[in-house]
Motif scaffolding. Structure first.
Motif, PDB file in Angstrom:
ATOM      1  N   UNK A  15       0.855  -1.179   0.000  1.00 30.50           N
ATOM      2  CA  UNK A  15       0.000   0.000   0.000  1.00 30.50           C
ATOM      3  C   UNK A  15       0.893   1.233   0.000  1.00 30.50           C
ATOM      4  N   UNK A  16       0.794   2.052  -1.022  1.00 28.75           N
ATOM      5  CA  UNK A  16       1.523   3.319  -1.042  1.00 28.75           C
ATOM      6  C   UNK A  16       0.886   4.250  -0.023  1.00 28.75           C
ATOM      7  N   UNK A  17       1.664   4.670   0.969  1.00 30.63           N
ATOM      8  CA  UNK A  17       1.099   5.397   2.101  1.00 30.63           C
ATOM      9  C   UNK A  17       1.032   6.892   1.807  1.00 30.63           C
ATOM     10  N   UNK A  18      -0.153   7.448   2.055  1.00 27.86           N
ATOM     11  CA  UNK A  18      -0.370   8.881   1.953  1.00 27.86           C
ATOM     12  C   UNK A  18      -1.016   9.356   3.243  1.00 27.86           C
ATOM     13  N   UNK A  19      -0.410  10.324   3.884  1.00 24.73           N
ATOM     14  CA  UNK A  19      -0.959  10.859   5.124  1.00 24.73           C
ATOM     15  C   UNK A  19      -2.052  11.872   4.790  1.00 24.73           C
ATOM     16  N   UNK A  20      -3.254  11.612   5.257  1.00 24.52           N
ATOM     17  CA  UNK A  20      -4.382  12.489   4.960  1.00 24.52           C
ATOM     18  C   UNK A  20      -4.621  13.478   6.089  1.00 24.52           C
ATOM     19  N   UNK A  21      -4.501  13.003   7.329  1.00 19.90           N
ATOM     20  CA  UNK A  21      -4.711  13.880   8.494  1.00 19.90           C
ATOM     21  C   UNK A  21      -3.544  13.711   9.469  1.00 19.90           C
TER      22      UNK A  21
END
Length: 976
Positions: A970-976
């Motif tokens: 899973x390519x991690x993207x920080x949303x909050x």
């Protein structure tokens, strides 16, 4: 005393405002009260409600709500509720737990179906099975599969409330209620605090039902055009088994007022370096003195609330927004949902140094208004908006009968008059006269009920970057300590109980047991779709759709602007531009005056967007609509407002636009946890279709990232932002790029049509060139991280790319999957609160997605095993129910404005009457072979490179999933 079907008539009254005869009864033997609302509405409704004040925060009322729907004396199925969902023509079917009441409402336009639902619900609540397994399944239990494994908590409500406690807004509401009512039942969380829930015992569980679910503690409502005598007979068939008891101690008492205002501070979870790591929530709250049965006072407080906060231009809301002390206003003002009325207002996105300033500003603004009064236009707008809403009674997809039911219940559940809230003419007239005779009447209410009221509390949520980790650690340590105290025999007992519960979850009901449930047959279904009248014409060269429907003298208008006139980089500006039309001001009026004008003259003028795939075409249907509604006497003024905002909106207002951007950002952020399933599903589907890609740019995670960048750009380079907004206006406000949609009866259409032509003829008429959006990008699995204790797990792909051919039976198959295999594996066995599956006949995209899910990889394994389930075949009974459920979705009940909008939408996506009838025929003719054929196509998804996984959830869960897959799965993207 005259008794009919065991009921004595207590009262009969005509509710002229709703063209309804109301009869209030008491069941002599059981003590139950029943309100019979009789009218000509085919959308029949029923509800039985119990007063259930929580004694603690174990979530007992909430868990009981789930559990009584898990089998009863007459219908001993595992989950009759789910069986009803599978094969009912319901227009509503659910249950609710609130702070002091549990409600079980249903609705249907089919009378046989309606009474089937009523029958099952009455038996469910009065004669439930509620075994220890129900508490374990729906509430909480300790789970252990092997002696060496760690103990874990499982349970549907347990995980649901973990999700609820991950939402700052949810936490704020609970803390406000608990802080403002520290000495009565409202201090407890009826939904359940996950930290407290494991204290609930089965003895408490069973006793709660015996105490609170007696008919004498119930209120029953019927509504619609069915036989009133049949209602009484149905209710009596269940109530006659009970003897009346005294349950007056279930009433929530009036709270003793605070001696002086108070302040409360609580933590909420954020990421250490996240977007909100330094942002607070500040809410100023009042508990009002009881206003029992004083409907005029309650209506006046409601109008006061609208005047103060109802629009961005309302004085209290405007003062807070203009202050720049936070990102957006929170709190809806006056609420009558509890035993005593409350008033709440504040801000979110507040820095620590501004907390006291928010509180001071609220009180200062209220004092200023209390002393100086309101602008007459503001009060007139609030009164007109309120009156229009009451007379229109437009409840959208929510049945009108249930709206009246809950209106009655706002009084009745507290032993007050249930009919008073349904009659608005007298109270509204009294308030209008009071305001007309005394311009300081509403300001006087501010003095009396707010400024001079010491029962005030300011609740502050402060960001805590370690809260979630502390909670998770505390839970693990608690479970480890429990395990350490258990001997081998006790551990083996938990293992055995875990195995027994799983075996029970996996064991299907026998065909004989399922057959006990009342049901419709395919013969009860209409074979033909019901067309919506639609004529196509032109207004000043603009394509116009007209729907001849009875609207009680209200005209509904949509002016549509095709978004394909915009280049892709301008799409994220569309929603802000739409809001700017009505929230930023025109050439002759600032936004406050404009908002007041809209409120004084119409039922609303507002923007919406419409995005959908189209049948037979690769590009999306993508539109911005300016929508309006007004009584025919005000139709010209509504058109004048639309003309003014389209032609003269003053976009060059940096301060107002900055405020709109911050509010939009705060709104998207606050929706991440409550609507995480939709966020993950939209993101996933954006890889496959232009419409979903556009939705991601305008509503999703990508839109949130855009808003954060835009907030900075508005400050640093306003001219370039303004240029983009002007480019959007120039492209969209153009007759050659527009359409109109009108819903109105034919007589009024004759006078409205030339007015519409006059409006459109004043709009620009310029050549337009449609843009091509380069939306496709490489497939990528994504892990979107937020501070939450649960996950939202989505996986999907395109079946048409794998050879599957379009067929209407998919609607029945998807209904079957959602209510059987996915429900059982992900909710019942996995402990998630919910699971969904979606399929587009136009694109072939299939997606699964879960809601408030404690799992991640296990959920994906379930998705990958769907094919095996389908290829096992489907029983005749499940086939029939799945068909009925699919037809129910197609035949959903709609009010006139929704019918007109739906008819237009179908035309925009090339969904002809002939196509929809073919789909209906294929649904009605669906066979077991269709299910197997679909399963064969689904079997190819796990093998395909063109599938995507999207997870919105905790960073820890996503990290563990990547470790399990030995890489950056899973390519991690920080949303909050």
């Amino acid at each position: 005393m005259s008794v009919k079907h065991g009921f004595e008539l207590l009262r009969e009254e005509e509710i002229e405002e709703r063209n309804t005869t109301a009869r209030l009864y008491r069941h002599v033997q059981s003590g139950a009260e029943l309100l019979s609302l009789e009218n000509d509405d085919e959308n029949k409704a029923f509800g039985i409600m119990f007063r259930t004040p929580p004694e603690d925060s174990t979530g007992l009322p909430h868990i009981m709500e789930h559990s009584v729907l898990g089998g009863s004396k007459k219908y001993p199925l595992k989950e009759p509720f789910v069986e009803l969902v599978k094969g009912s023509m319901k227009t509503f079917l659910n249950a609710f737990t609130s702070a002091d009441m549990t409600a079980y409402p249903v609705a249907s336009t089919n009378e046989q179906d309606f009474y089937n639902l009523v029958d099952v619900y009455l038996d469910a609540v009065l004669n439930p099975l509620i075994t220890p397994n129900h508490l374990a399944q729906e509430g909480w239990h300790l789970e252990l599969e092997n002696v060496e494994d760690p103990l874990i908590y499982k349970g549907v409500v347990f995980n649901e409330m973990k999700g609820a406690y991950s939402s700052p807004e949810g936490v704020l509401y609970r803390q406000i209620k608990g802080s403002m009512f520290p000495d009565n039942a409202y201090r407890n969380d009826s939904g359940g605090d996950p930290e407290v829930m494991p204290n609930l015992t089965y003895e408490q569980f069973r006793s709660f039902h015996e105490t609170y679910y007696h008919p004498a503690n119930s209120r029953i409502v019927f509504y619609g055009d069915d036989d009133p005598d049949k209602r009484l007979a149905m209710a009596d068939s269940y109530l006659q088994a009970f003897e009346a008891v005294d349950v007056t101690d279930t009433a929530v008492p009036i709270h003793v007022p605070f001696e002086k205002p108070q302040r409360f501070t609580f933590p909420y979870s954020v990421e250490a370096d996240g977007e909100n790591s330094d942002k607070h929530y500040v809410s100023v709250n009042w508990v009002l003195p009881p206003s029992d049965n004083d409907m005029a006072l309650q209506r006046a407080l409601s109008i006061l609330s609208v005047t103060l906060l109802g629009t961005p231009g309302s004085p209290l809301r405007k003062a807070l927004i203009d202050s720049g002390l936070g990102d957006d206003v929170i709190g809806g003002g006056y609420s009558g949902r509890l035993r005593q009325g409350t008033f709440s207002v504040g801000m979110k996105g507040v820095k620590a140094e501004n907390i006291e300033a928010v509180e001071r500003l609220v009180l200062h603004t209220l004092r200023k208004l209390a002393d100086g009064g309101f602008e007459p236009e503001a009060v007139e707008a609030a009164i007109n908006s309120t009156e229009f809403s009451l007379r229109e009674n437009n409840t959208g997809a929510f049945p009108q009968g249930l709206s009246l039911m809950f209106g009655a219940m706002s009084n009745w559940i507290h032993d007050l008059d249930p009919l008073s809230p349904l009659k608005f003419e007298g109270p509204l007239t009294a308030v209008k006269e009071a305001i007309a005779n005394n311009s300081m009447y509403l300001p006087g209410l501010i003095h009396t009920y707010l400024l001079k009221n010491n029962h005030r509390g300011t609740v502050i949520l402060e960001p805590d970057a370690t809260l979630q980790q502390r909670q998770e650690t505390a839970e693990k340590e608690k479970l480890a300590a429990i395990k350490a105290r258990l001997n081998e025999t006790q551990l083996n007992d938990i293992i055995r109980q875990t195995q027994e519960l799983k075996a029970l979850q996996e064991k299907p009901d026998s065909p004989e047991t399922i057959a006990m449930l009342p049901r419709l047959t395919l013969a009860d279904l209409d074979k033909e779709n019901k067309p919506i009248p639609t004529d196509q014409t032109e207004a000043a060269g603009v394509k116009t759709y007209y729907h001849d429907l009875f609207t009680n003298g209200i005209v509904y208008l949509e002016l549509g602007m095709n978004l394909h006139a915009l280049p892709a980089d301008l799409l994220p500006y569309v929603k802000l531009f739409g809001r700017a039309l009505v929230e930023i001001g025109t050439g002759t009026q600032d936004f406050v005056q404009l908002q007041q004008r809209i409120g004084r003259s119409t039922g609303g003028v507002y923007p919406t967007t419409f995005l959908s795939a189209k049948r037979g075409e690769a590009d999306a249907a993508a539109w911005l609509f300016l929508r309006g509604k007004a009584a025919m006497g005000q139709a010209q003024e509504m058109l004048d407002i639309m003309r003014d905002v389209l032609l003269t909106v003053k976009l060059d207002n940096q301060d107002r636009f900055r405020q709109m951007v911050l509010r939009a950002k705060a709104s998207v952020e606050s929706g991440l946890v409550p609507s995480g399933h939709a966020v993950a599903n939209r993101r996933l589907r954006s890889y496959f279709t232009e419409s979903s890609w556009a939705a991601e740019q305008m509503n999703g995670v990508e839109y949130l990232f855009f808003l954060r960048r835009l907030a900075e750009q508005v400050e640093a380079d306003w001219p370039s932002v303004l240029a983009k907004l002007e480019a959007v206006r120039a492209a969209l406000v153009n007759r050659q790029n527009m359409l109109a949609n009108v819903t109105l009866d034919s007589e009024n259409w004759q006078s409205f049509q030339p007015q519409l032509v006059n409006l459109i003829s004043q709009l620009p008429d310029l050549p337009v060139e449609m843009a091509m959006w380069d939306w496709q990008r490489p497939f990528q699995n994504e892990g979107l991280t937020i501070p939450a204790q649960v996950n939202y797990v989505a996986k999907g792909g395109n079946l048409y790319d794998l050879g599957y051919q379009e067929h209407g039976s998919v609607s029945a198959i998807v209904n079957y999957l959602r209510t059987s295999y996915l429900w059982e594996k992900i909710r019942v066995q996995g402990g998630a609160y919910g699971t969904m599956v979606g399929f587009s006949n136009y694109t072939g995209v299939l997606s699964y997605y879960s809601y408030r899910d404690p799992n991640l990889l296990k959920t994906i394994d379930v998705y990958d095993s769907v094919a095996q389930f389908l290829q096992r075949g489907v029983s005749d009974d499940d086939l029939t129910k799945s068909i009925i459920g699919a037809i129910s979705a197609i035949d959903r009940y709609q009010l006139p404005d929704a019918k007109g909008y739906t008819a237009m939408s179908r035309l925009l996506i090339n969904s002809s009457d002939e196509y929809r009838q073919r789909m209906r025929d294929q649904i009605l003719g669906a066979t077991a072979a269709d299910f197997v054929r679909f399963g064969e196509a689904v079997a190819e998804l796990p093998k395909s490179e063109n599938t995507v996984v999207t997870v919105l959830g905790s960073a820890e869960a996503i990290k563990k999933a990547n470790e399990h897959n030995q890489g950056d799965w899973l390519a991690i993207t920080k949303v909050m």
